[in-house]
Design an enzyme around this catalytic site. Structure first.
Site, PDB file in Angstrom:
ATOM      1  N   ASP A   1       0.381   1.421  -0.678  1.00 30.43           N
ATOM      2  CA  ASP A   1      -0.551   0.438  -0.107  1.00 30.43           C
ATOM      3  C   ASP A   1      -0.374  -0.961  -0.682  1.00 30.43           C
ATOM      4  O   ASP A   1      -1.329  -1.730  -0.799  1.00 30.43           O
ATOM      5  CB  ASP A   1      -2.008   0.900  -0.299  1.00 30.43           C
ATOM      6  CG  ASP A   1      -2.270   2.248   0.330  1.00 30.43           C
ATOM      7  OD1 ASP A   1      -1.679   2.519   1.390  1.00 30.43           O
ATOM      8  OD2 ASP A   1      -3.047   3.036  -0.240  1.00 30.43           O
TER       9      ASP A   1
ATOM     10  N   LYS B   1       3.474  -2.970   2.316  1.00 37.70           N
ATOM     11  CA  LYS B   1       4.836  -2.770   2.825  1.00 37.70           C
ATOM     12  C   LYS B   1       4.903  -3.066   4.319  1.00 37.70           C
ATOM     13  O   LYS B   1       5.867  -3.649   4.802  1.00 37.70           O
ATOM     14  CB  LYS B   1       5.298  -1.322   2.564  1.00 37.70           C
ATOM     15  CG  LYS B   1       5.395  -0.976   1.084  1.00 37.70           C
ATOM     16  CD  LYS B   1       5.763   0.476   0.868  1.00 37.70           C
ATOM     17  CE  LYS B   1       4.702   1.452   1.305  1.00 37.70           C
ATOM     18  NZ  LYS B   1       3.456   1.416   0.517  1.00 37.70           N
TER      19      LYS B   1
ATOM     20  N   GLY C   1       0.243   4.903   5.688  1.00 40.85           N
ATOM     21  CA  GLY C   1      -0.576   4.079   6.580  1.00 40.85           C
ATOM     22  C   GLY C   1      -0.143   2.648   6.360  1.00 40.85           C
ATOM     23  O   GLY C   1      -0.426   2.067   5.324  1.00 40.85           O
ATOM     24  N   HIS C   2       0.619   2.095   7.287  1.00 40.00           N
ATOM     25  CA  HIS C   2       1.143   0.736   7.145  1.00 40.00           C
ATOM     26  C   HIS C   2       0.452  -0.168   8.149  1.00 40.00           C
ATOM     27  O   HIS C   2       0.450   0.123   9.347  1.00 40.00           O
ATOM     28  CB  HIS C   2       2.662   0.720   7.367  1.00 40.00           C
ATOM     29  CG  HIS C   2       3.419   1.526   6.352  1.00 40.00           C
ATOM     30  ND1 HIS C   2       4.768   1.730   6.392  1.00 40.00           N
ATOM     31  CD2 HIS C   2       2.996   2.174   5.236  1.00 40.00           C
ATOM     32  CE1 HIS C   2       5.147   2.468   5.360  1.00 40.00           C
ATOM     33  NE2 HIS C   2       4.073   2.760   4.648  1.00 40.00           N
TER      34      HIS C   2
ATOM     35  N   GLN D   1       4.792   5.131   0.709  1.00 45.95           N
ATOM     36  CA  GLN D   1       4.241   5.429  -0.631  1.00 45.95           C
ATOM     37  C   GLN D   1       4.784   4.422  -1.652  1.00 45.95           C
ATOM     38  O   GLN D   1       5.029   3.291  -1.283  1.00 45.95           O
ATOM     39  CB  GLN D   1       4.517   6.873  -1.052  1.00 45.95           C
ATOM     40  CG  GLN D   1       3.736   7.920  -0.250  1.00 45.95           C
ATOM     41  CD  GLN D   1       4.345   8.255   1.098  1.00 45.95           C
ATOM     42  OE1 GLN D   1       5.509   8.557   1.213  1.00 45.95           O
ATOM     43  NE2 GLN D   1       3.550   8.211   2.153  1.00 45.95           N
TER      44      GLN D   1
HETATM   45  P1  GDP Z   1       1.203  -0.415   2.987  1.00 47.59           P
HETATM   46  O1  GDP Z   1       0.828   1.027   3.054  1.00 47.59           O
HETATM   47  O2  GDP Z   1       2.009  -0.739   1.782  1.00 47.59           O
HETATM   48  O3  GDP Z   1       1.848  -0.914   4.252  1.00 47.59           O
HETATM   49  O4  GDP Z   1      -0.159  -1.213   2.818  1.00 47.59           O
HETATM   50  P2  GDP Z   1      -1.525  -0.967   3.647  1.00 47.59           P
HETATM   51  O5  GDP Z   1      -1.323  -1.484   5.030  1.00 47.59           O
HETATM   52  O6  GDP Z   1      -2.005   0.424   3.473  1.00 47.59           O
HETATM   53  O7  GDP Z   1      -2.534  -1.876   2.828  1.00 47.59           O
HETATM   54  C1  GDP Z   1      -2.336  -3.252   2.673  1.00 47.59           C
HETATM   55  C2  GDP Z   1      -3.527  -4.011   3.270  1.00 47.59           C
HETATM   56  O8  GDP Z   1      -3.502  -5.339   2.794  1.00 47.59           O
HETATM   57  C3  GDP Z   1      -3.507  -4.130   4.775  1.00 47.59           C
HETATM   58  O9  GDP Z   1      -4.826  -4.121   5.250  1.00 47.59           O
HETATM   59  C4  GDP Z   1      -2.864  -5.484   5.030  1.00 47.59           C
HETATM   60  O10 GDP Z   1      -3.256  -6.074   6.260  1.00 47.59           O
HETATM   61  C5  GDP Z   1      -3.416  -6.263   3.877  1.00 47.59           C
HETATM   62  N1  GDP Z   1      -2.554  -7.348   3.359  1.00 47.59           N
HETATM   63  C6  GDP Z   1      -1.198  -7.347   3.209  1.00 47.59           C
HETATM   64  N2  GDP Z   1      -0.809  -8.484   2.571  1.00 47.59           N
HETATM   65  C7  GDP Z   1      -1.935  -9.190   2.315  1.00 47.59           C
HETATM   66  C8  GDP Z   1      -2.190 -10.432   1.641  1.00 47.59           C
HETATM   67  O11 GDP Z   1      -1.309 -11.116   1.127  1.00 47.59           O
HETATM   68  N3  GDP Z   1      -3.503 -10.816   1.544  1.00 47.59           N
HETATM   69  C9  GDP Z   1      -4.526 -10.083   2.056  1.00 47.59           C
HETATM   70  N4  GDP Z   1      -5.768 -10.542   1.904  1.00 47.59           N
HETATM   71  N5  GDP Z   1      -4.323  -8.916   2.705  1.00 47.59           N
HETATM   72  C10 GDP Z   1      -3.042  -8.474   2.814  1.00 47.59           C
HETATM   73  P1  IMO Z   2       1.570   4.210   2.060  1.00 44.23           P
HETATM   74  O1  IMO Z   2       2.935   4.388   2.696  1.00 44.23           O
HETATM   75  C1  IMO Z   2      -1.218   5.534  -1.019  1.00 44.23           C
HETATM   76  C2  IMO Z   2      -1.034   9.786  -2.145  1.00 44.23           C
HETATM   77  C3  IMO Z   2      -2.225  10.649  -1.812  1.00 44.23           C
HETATM   78  C4  IMO Z   2      -2.163  11.644  -2.950  1.00 44.23           C
HETATM   79  C5  IMO Z   2      -0.657  11.824  -3.152  1.00 44.23           C
HETATM   80  C6  IMO Z   2      -0.089  13.063  -2.469  1.00 44.23           C
HETATM   81  O2  IMO Z   2       0.523   3.777   3.004  1.00 44.23           O
HETATM   82  O3  IMO Z   2       1.674   3.376   0.839  1.00 44.23           O
HETATM   83  P2  IMO Z   2       0.419  13.650   0.069  1.00 44.23           P
HETATM   84  O4  IMO Z   2      -0.474  13.745   1.261  1.00 44.23           O
HETATM   85  O5  IMO Z   2       1.528  12.670   0.228  1.00 44.23           O
HETATM   86  O6  IMO Z   2       0.932  14.983  -0.388  1.00 44.23           O
HETATM   87  O7  IMO Z   2      -0.531  13.124  -1.128  1.00 44.23           O
HETATM   88  O8  IMO Z   2      -0.047  10.664  -2.624  1.00 44.23           O
HETATM   89  N1  IMO Z   2      -0.454   9.042  -0.983  1.00 44.23           N
HETATM   90  C7  IMO Z   2      -0.601   7.728  -0.787  1.00 44.23           C
HETATM   91  N2  IMO Z   2      -1.318   6.803  -1.471  1.00 44.23           N
HETATM   92  N3  IMO Z   2      -0.457   5.154   0.040  1.00 44.23           N
HETATM   93  C8  IMO Z   2       0.286   6.068   0.703  1.00 44.23           C
HETATM   94  O9  IMO Z   2       1.166   5.718   1.675  1.00 44.23           O
HETATM   95  C9  IMO Z   2       0.198   7.431   0.331  1.00 44.23           C
HETATM   96  N4  IMO Z   2       0.765   8.571   0.789  1.00 44.23           N
HETATM   97  C10 IMO Z   2       0.358   9.550  -0.045  1.00 44.23           C
HETATM   98  O10 IMO Z   2      -3.419   9.906  -1.813  1.00 44.23           O
HETATM   99  O11 IMO Z   2      -2.681  11.060  -4.132  1.00 44.23           O
HETATM  100 MG    MG Z   3      -0.829   2.258   3.197  1.00 47.69          MG
END
Ligand code: GDP
Ligand code: IMO
Ligand code: MG
Length: 441
Positions: A13, A16, A40-41, A223
């Protein structure tokens, strides 16, 4: 042509999705190489935020080919729903290629994921319950069912029959769960096969041919480094290789083809699920008091730190430079994208963990012993903030307040990495590229 591996450098999270979406148009192919719909991207499309779980974030551009590599585990029902969601948004998925070798998440994988977690009680990992671990278990045990098996009904039935002869007794006798018939599974999965057939391809050859033709590839990790099966905080990890090495085995492209390894790091840290997290600022409900709880809550609410896949509140903490250094090393990061710097604009001062202490010993490196990590006390350095200054409109490094520049430069010193991109908001254009990044493209 620059072939780039993009990986999470913390616990997932990190943003990415945003960075992949931002730079994808520089590439011909965007490839997912591990994980599944545990990811979850978030990408921003016009005024809407879209959550992608399986589809490579490059799908947002018509002239980029999105590829699901052999290292990914695919839940076909989820993929089909995601394609429908994207089509409804006017996003074309017809270019998608899915590796014939990618393994399929079956219904019993999801049941076993939930049951396993339940049986672990207080030691549970906090998985996403999407069947990821059990599917990779079958892959390693050489009992998995792959996308190519969907192409031949006879083979698929046979593989399901063999799998059920082992899974049904486990489901029933060990966990007291319902069992499956071959017919039941075929009724659900064979229609998926009809929909996905046109997308299933020989992606290793496709990608190597692209390399031969001088085309460029972006490898999109899911991840993060600390969730990697080998290099993460085992057993509190996911079941795949999220580090840069995974891009090689998860696609079939040789390591010498990679030109850049871009690590995504949040300007602070978060973690979802169980496991050690040295800089965690516990919420009040988790025993945090005073300033600690306040910092945790502030990071969570200002940063909107709620899981994209599960909706869970993410645990929050200060930036951990010990983790940062480790991520630079185990991935061989050539560049870092630092995201969510804007979130820190609410603090008077900002802490950064520079080392750990455990039993009177100081650790400058990431300790491999789980017991050390669990008891590690962070040693903090406190840096002046830029409280109240809205940095979301900054587009060059020099426009950032001096203390924000100092923060970024200090993270570079502490992690030994080069911060080439700074994100100051969720939108594509809320991003700063350092001078050298574009020059090297
Ligand atoms: P990922 O799993 O690495 O793709 O990240 P997620 O999408 O799960 O979580 C990142 C969150 O931060 C999302 O809601 C993005 O829209 C938000 N985001 C990404 N870059 C920035 C930033 O520079 N500033 C802010 N405020 N939000 C951001
Ligand atoms: P993105 O790509 C954050 C965590 C779960 C749990 C552990 C194992 O959005 O960054 P799993 O279901 O993979 O066997 O769970 O890994 N986990 C993540 N945490 N971002 C993710 O993906 C994750 N995918 C799995 O919360 O601790
Ligand atoms: Mg994510």
């Amino acid at each position: 042509m620059i072939n780039t591996v993009l990986v999470g450098a913390q616990w997932g999270d990190e943003g990415k999705g945003k960075i992949t979406d931002l730079i994808a148009h520089d590439y011909d192919y965007v490839v997912r190489f591990q994980g599944g719909n545990n990811a979850g991207h978030t990408v921003v499309h016009g005024d809407t935020k879209l959550a992608l779980h399986l589809m490579p974030s490059g799908v947002m551009y018509d002239d980029v080919v999105p590829v699901i590599g052999n290292g990914v585990v695919v839940d076909p029902g989820v993929l089909i729903k995601e394609m429908a969601m994207l089509s409804a948004e006017g996003i074309d998925c017809s270019n998608l290629k899915i590796s014939a070798d990618a393994h399929i998440i079956m219904p019993y994988h999801k049941d076993l994921d939930g049951a396993d977690e339940k049986s672990l009680g207080a030691n549970k990992i906090g998985t996403t319950k999407r069947g990821i671990g059990p599917c990779y278990q079958d892959k390693i045990a050489r009992k998995g069912i792959r996308m190519q098996d969907l192409l031949d009904e006879k083979i698929f039935r046979l593989k399901v029959k063999t799998a059920l002869s082992q899974k049904n007794p486990i489901l029933q006798k060990i966990y007291g769960l319902h069992t499956y018939t071959v017919e039941e599974i075929c009724e659900e999965y064979l229609p998926y096969a009809r929909i996905l057939r046109p997308y299933i391809d020989e992606t290793t050859e496709l990608l190597n041919a692209a390399v031969r033709e001088g085309k460029s590839i972006l490898f999109e990790g899911a991840q993060g480094t600390l969730l990697d099966i080998d290099h993460g905080t085992y057993p509190y990890v996911t079941s795949s290789s999220c580090c840069a090495g995974g891009a090689i085995t998860g696609t079939g492209i040789g390591p010498k083809r990679i030109d850049r390894v871009l690590g995504i790091e949040k300007a602070y840290a978060t973690r979802v699920g169980g496991g050690p997290f040295p800089t965690e600022q516990h919420f009040a409900e988790d025993g945090g008091v005073g300033e600690e709880a306040e910092v945790g809550e502030t990071l969570c609410s200002v940063g909107h730190e709620y899981g994209v896949t599960t909706g869970r509140k993410r645990r929050c903490g200060w930036f951990d430079a010990v983790v940062g250094r480790y991520a630079v090393e185990v991935n061989g990061l050539t560049d870092i994208a630092l995201t969510k710097l804007d979130v820190l604009s609410v603090f008077d001062t900002i802490k950064v963990c520079v080392a750990y202490e455990c039993d009177g010993e100081r650790y400058e490196y990431f300790p491999q012993q789980q017991s050390v990590l669990f008891h590690a006390k962070p040693v903090y350095e406190e840096l002046p903030g830029w409280k109240g200054v809205d940095i979301s409109g900054c587009r060059t490094f020099e426009e950032l307040p001096e203390n924000a520049q100092r923060y970024v430069k200090r993270l570079e010193e502490l992690t030994g990495g080069r911060i080439s991109i700074v994100a100051v908001g969720a939108d594509r254009d809320q991003t700063i590229f350092r001078d050298w990044y574009r020059d090297e493209n």
